[in-house]
Motif scaffolding. Structure first.
Motif, PDB file in Angstrom:
ATOM      1  N   SER A   2      47.609  42.442  33.616  1.00  0.00           N
ATOM      2  CA  SER A   2      48.482  41.383  34.094  1.00  0.00           C
ATOM      3  C   SER A   2      47.735  40.062  34.147  1.00  0.00           C
ATOM      4  O   SER A   2      46.503  40.022  34.110  1.00  0.00           O
ATOM      5  CB  SER A   2      49.016  41.726  35.487  1.00  0.00           C
ATOM      6  N   ALA A   3      48.502  38.966  34.224  1.00  0.00           N
ATOM      7  CA  ALA A   3      47.893  37.630  34.272  1.00  0.00           C
ATOM      8  C   ALA A   3      46.991  37.488  35.489  1.00  0.00           C
ATOM      9  O   ALA A   3      45.900  36.907  35.403  1.00  0.00           O
ATOM     10  CB  ALA A   3      48.993  36.572  34.289  1.00  0.00           C
ATOM     11  N   LYS A   4      47.423  38.003  36.629  1.00  0.00           N
ATOM     12  CA  LYS A   4      46.626  37.893  37.861  1.00  0.00           C
ATOM     13  C   LYS A   4      45.305  38.639  37.725  1.00  0.00           C
ATOM     14  O   LYS A   4      44.251  38.146  38.136  1.00  0.00           O
ATOM     15  CB  LYS A   4      47.413  38.450  39.056  1.00  0.00           C
ATOM     16  N   LYS A   5      45.340  39.839  37.144  1.00  0.00           N
ATOM     17  CA  LYS A   5      44.123  40.626  36.973  1.00  0.00           C
ATOM     18  C   LYS A   5      43.168  39.930  36.007  1.00  0.00           C
ATOM     19  O   LYS A   5      41.950  39.929  36.206  1.00  0.00           O
ATOM     20  CB  LYS A   5      44.463  42.026  36.470  1.00  0.00           C
ATOM     21  N   THR A   6      43.731  39.327  34.960  1.00  0.00           N
ATOM     22  CA  THR A   6      42.900  38.585  34.009  1.00  0.00           C
ATOM     23  C   THR A   6      42.250  37.392  34.692  1.00  0.00           C
ATOM     24  O   THR A   6      41.074  37.104  34.476  1.00  0.00           O
ATOM     25  CB  THR A   6      43.752  38.093  32.810  1.00  0.00           C
ATOM     26  N   SER A   7      43.018  36.704  35.536  1.00  0.00           N
ATOM     27  CA  SER A   7      42.489  35.549  36.266  1.00  0.00           C
ATOM     28  C   SER A   7      41.339  35.955  37.174  1.00  0.00           C
ATOM     29  O   SER A   7      40.306  35.279  37.235  1.00  0.00           O
ATOM     30  CB  SER A   7      43.598  34.884  37.087  1.00  0.00           C
ATOM     31  N   ILE A   8      41.499  37.070  37.878  1.00  0.00           N
ATOM     32  CA  ILE A   8      40.442  37.558  38.765  1.00  0.00           C
ATOM     33  C   ILE A   8      39.209  37.940  37.945  1.00  0.00           C
ATOM     34  O   ILE A   8      38.068  37.632  38.325  1.00  0.00           O
ATOM     35  CB  ILE A   8      40.936  38.764  39.585  1.00  0.00           C
TER      36      ILE A   8
END
Length: 221
Positions: A2-8
């Motif tokens: 997910s985008a959030k996991k990639t951001s983290i």
């Protein structure tokens, strides 16, 4: 992913790269600088890979209006000169208020390192700005953007963190530069827009500073 996991993942990768010089701190300065340069370039490459593996756009990317390659190039290239102009304006205002000579410890330190180790220029004009755009513009903006609060609070927070991480006495210069890059990102919904502007600005600043350093052009005092 997910985008959030990639951001983290990108933020954690940045922290690892940022702290990586500590692993070779007992060696000579040349070794530390060379290792830092490699880490910056490798970090930027890994962030790009994570970006392309992520199939989920962030909220900012979903709302980007001027997403065509033409606008990305036009805004990215014109953003180089606008960023330089903005930097000069904020620095001028700061100088007028504080009545001190304009200077940047961060820039002076970087130029000093480049003079001693030319390879570090790759970290300054390519690796560093690419990582900073993926971290502060895409990832942190994504992590701090919520449907109820929207883009602007996230952009303000990420810009403040962008300024703080430079450990310079010019907080508002870096803050407004960060905010400007955030606006470029929002307009197109493509991180490449701010990447072009940031890399271009760093390149222009480094080139000018080196020209002055080597006495090719003398600035009247």
């Amino acid at each position: 992913m997910s985008a959030k996991k990639t951001s983290i993942s990108i933020v954690l990768l940045y922290l690892a790269v940022y702290l990586s010089p500590l692993l070779v701190s007992s060696f000579s300065q040349q070794v530390v600088i060379t290792a830092s340069t490699i880490a910056y370039i490798l970090g930027a490459v890994l962030m790009i890979i994570l970006y392309f593996r992520d199939k989920q756009p962030t909220l900012v990317e979903k709302e980007g209006k001027l997403s065509s390659p033409v606008f990305i190039l036009l805004l990215g290239i014109s953003g180089i000169l606008i960023a330089i102009f903005l930097q000069a304006i904020i620095m001028g205002i700061q100088t007028a208020i504080t009545n001190t000579e304009p200077s940047s410890e961060n820039t002076e330190s970087i130029i000093s390192i480049i003079v001693d180790n030319k390879l570090f220029i790759l970290a300054t004009v390519i690796g560093g700005p690419i990582m900073e755009e993926f971290v502060f513009r895409r990832s942190l903006t994504d992590l701090f953007t919520f449907e109820k609060t929207g883009f602007w609070p996230a952009a303000l927070i990420s810009s403040a963190l962008f300024s703080i991480i430079h450990f310079d006495g010019n907080f508002f210069v870096y803050f407004f530069l960060g905010l400007f890059f955030s606006i470029l990102y929002k307009l197109t919904g493509k991180i490449w827009t701010s990447v072009i502007s940031h890399c271009g600005m760093n390149t222009l600043v480094v080139v000018v500073q080196l020209i002055v350093h080597y006495g090719i052009v003398e600035i009247p005092k």
